[in-house]
Design an enzyme around this catalytic site. Structure first.
Site, PDB file in Angstrom:
ATOM      1  CG  ASN A   7      -1.825   1.171   1.305  1.00  0.00           C
ATOM      2  OD1 ASN A   7      -1.378   2.298   1.119  1.00  0.00           O
ATOM      3  ND2 ASN A   7      -3.097   0.952   1.576  1.00  0.00           N
ATOM      4  CG  HIS A  10       0.917   6.230   4.753  1.00  0.00           C
ATOM      5  ND1 HIS A  10      -0.054   7.150   5.101  1.00  0.00           N
ATOM      6  CD2 HIS A  10       0.526   5.063   5.288  1.00  0.00           C
ATOM      7  CE1 HIS A  10      -0.974   6.560   5.822  1.00  0.00           C
ATOM      8  NE2 HIS A  10      -0.659   5.285   5.947  1.00  0.00           N
ATOM      9  CG  HIS A  43      -8.154   4.022   0.794  1.00  0.00           C
ATOM     10  ND1 HIS A  43      -8.322   3.899   2.142  1.00  0.00           N
ATOM     11  CD2 HIS A  43      -9.380   4.324   0.299  1.00  0.00           C
ATOM     12  CE1 HIS A  43      -9.599   4.095   2.455  1.00  0.00           C
ATOM     13  NE2 HIS A  43     -10.255   4.371   1.358  1.00  0.00           N
ATOM     14  NE  ARG A  45      -9.467   8.551   3.894  1.00  0.00           N
ATOM     15  CZ  ARG A  45      -9.774   7.777   4.943  1.00  0.00           C
ATOM     16  NH1 ARG A  45      -9.037   6.731   5.232  1.00  0.00           N
ATOM     17  NH2 ARG A  45     -10.781   8.069   5.725  1.00  0.00           N
ATOM     18  NE  ARG A  49      -7.693  11.363   5.351  1.00  0.00           N
ATOM     19  CZ  ARG A  49      -8.133  10.707   6.429  1.00  0.00           C
ATOM     20  NH1 ARG A  49      -7.337   9.868   7.059  1.00  0.00           N
ATOM     21  NH2 ARG A  49      -9.353  10.889   6.888  1.00  0.00           N
ATOM     22  CD  GLU A  70      -6.955  -0.287   1.021  1.00  0.00           C
ATOM     23  OE1 GLU A  70      -7.182   0.741   1.683  1.00  0.00           O
ATOM     24  OE2 GLU A  70      -6.076  -1.095   1.311  1.00  0.00           O
ATOM     25  CB  THR A 101      -9.302   1.585   7.090  1.00  0.00           C
ATOM     26  OG1 THR A 101      -8.882   2.206   5.880  1.00  0.00           O
ATOM     27  CG2 THR A 101     -10.650   0.931   6.883  1.00  0.00           C
ATOM     28  CD  GLU A 151      -6.975  -6.199   3.356  1.00  0.00           C
ATOM     29  OE1 GLU A 151      -7.213  -5.864   2.177  1.00  0.00           O
ATOM     30  OE2 GLU A 151      -6.283  -5.504   4.130  1.00  0.00           O
ATOM     31  CG  HIS A 198      -5.501  -1.830   9.217  1.00  0.00           C
ATOM     32  ND1 HIS A 198      -5.090  -1.152  10.315  1.00  0.00           N
ATOM     33  CD2 HIS A 198      -6.056  -0.908   8.398  1.00  0.00           C
ATOM     34  CE1 HIS A 198      -5.397   0.111  10.188  1.00  0.00           C
ATOM     35  NE2 HIS A 198      -5.979   0.300   9.029  1.00  0.00           N
TER      36      HIS A 198
HETATM   37  N1  PXP Z   1      -5.815  -3.038   4.239  1.00  0.00           N
HETATM   38  C1  PXP Z   1      -6.753  -2.073   4.217  1.00  0.00           C
HETATM   39  C2  PXP Z   1      -8.126  -2.436   3.788  1.00  0.00           C
HETATM   40  C3  PXP Z   1      -6.445  -0.751   4.576  1.00  0.00           C
HETATM   41  O1  PXP Z   1      -7.400   0.195   4.563  1.00  0.00           O
HETATM   42  C4  PXP Z   1      -5.120  -0.432   4.933  1.00  0.00           C
HETATM   43  C5  PXP Z   1      -4.768   0.969   5.293  1.00  0.00           C
HETATM   44  O2  PXP Z   1      -4.995   1.804   4.226  1.00  0.00           O
HETATM   45  C6  PXP Z   1      -4.166  -1.476   4.911  1.00  0.00           C
HETATM   46  C7  PXP Z   1      -4.543  -2.770   4.590  1.00  0.00           C
HETATM   47  C8  PXP Z   1      -2.744  -1.228   5.253  1.00  0.00           C
HETATM   48  O3  PXP Z   1      -2.650  -0.917   6.603  1.00  0.00           O
HETATM   49  P1  PXP Z   1      -1.274  -0.407   7.188  1.00  0.00           P
HETATM   50  O4  PXP Z   1      -0.980   0.896   6.519  1.00  0.00           O
HETATM   51  O5  PXP Z   1      -1.543  -0.296   8.646  1.00  0.00           O
HETATM   52  O6  PXP Z   1      -0.245  -1.457   6.836  1.00  0.00           O
END
Ligand code: PXP
Length: 244
Positions: A7, A10, A43, A45, A49, A70, A101, A151, A198
């Site tokens: 992901n 960030h 993602h 959003r 953001r 996402e 999330t 997931e 997550h």
């Molecule tokens: N899975 C989903 C559905 C998420 O929303 C996120 C965060 O955007 C992640 C995984 C990844 O989470 P983390 O950034 O805490 O590794």
């Protein structure tokens, strides 16, 4: 052993802090693939953001691995996903005030809406995943709604892991791990595929990576954080090695 879904939200969070052009999430997608990520996740959003619409289009162009979008289960997002056609869309709940999330999608509580959204996405050729808590009712509802993947939210497991401070026999940790394990079994029993994600990091990922049937781990924050010190390619390689 599961594969890694990286992901890269960030990277865009950092860029948006200055409304600049760098760091570019497209570069992150390229680095991630070269380091062994099997999937790139963004993602989009509703509040935009971090990832912007043009990022998703550019990432789609450079992505030679699976692209996972996402998104909230809204008509606007379904329209965008139908145009972009990622390989997979993961439906997540979205709150404007949340930092990230926070909980799984309540599929059971909005089954009819989920069915409609899943159908629209599948008709557009997009495979659909539900980000849900480790809850049997949610898993069964996801199957009824037509999701192909679930997931499981590993946030509670990650919190228990941190609370156990190295004690792998900690009762709360064992309970949270068992919940994710059971959810994986239910998902497979319902004919869906099992992903997890997550708050997974370099310390807590191994027990989840070893769960029976788990296909993909979706990880962002810890890898992007580590990349500040070792570079993204190395940070991804380390995680791929840990889960492989
Ligand atoms: N899975 C989903 C559905 C998420 O929303 C996120 C965060 O955007 C992640 C995984 C990844 O989470 P983390 O950034 O805490 O590794």
């Amino acid at each position: 052993m599961p594969t890694l879904g990286l992901n890269i939200d960030h990277v865009a969070t950092l860029r948006q802090a200055r409304r600049e052009t760098e760091p570019d999430p497209v570069w992150a997608a390229v680095e991630g693939q070269l380091a062994g990520a099997s999937c790139i996740t963004v993602h989009l959003r509703e509040d935009r953001r971090h990832i912007q619409d043009h990022d998703v289009l550019r990432i789609k162009e450079v992505c030679r691995v699976k692209l996972n979008l996402e998104m909230a289960a809204t008509p606007g997002m379904v329209k965008i996903a139908g145009k972009i056609k990622p390989h997979m869309a993961t439906l997540v709940p979205e709150g404007r005030m949340e930092v990230t999330t926070e909980g799984g999608l309540d599929v059971a509580g909005q089954l009819a809406k989920c069915k409609r959204v899943v159908k629209s996405l599948r008709d557009a050729g997009v495979s659909v995943s539900a980000f849900i808590d480790a809850d049997q009712r949610q898993v069964e509802s996801a199957a009824k709604a037509g999701f192909e993947w679930c997931e499981i939210h590993t946030g509670p497991y990650a919190r228990a892991f941190a609370g156990a401070v190295g004690n792998m026999d900690d009762a709360k940790l064992a309970r949270e791990l068992a919940k994710v394990t059971d959810a994986g079994r239910w998902i497979e029993a319902c004919g869906m595929r099992f992903n997890a994600g997550h708050a997974l990091n370099y310390l807590n990922v191994k027990p989840i990576a070893h769960l029976p049937g788990v296909r993909e781990l979706h990880i962002g924050h810890s890898i992007i954080s580590r990349s500040v010190f070792v570079g993204l390619r190395e940070a991804v390689r380390e995680m791929v090695w840990l889960i492989g």
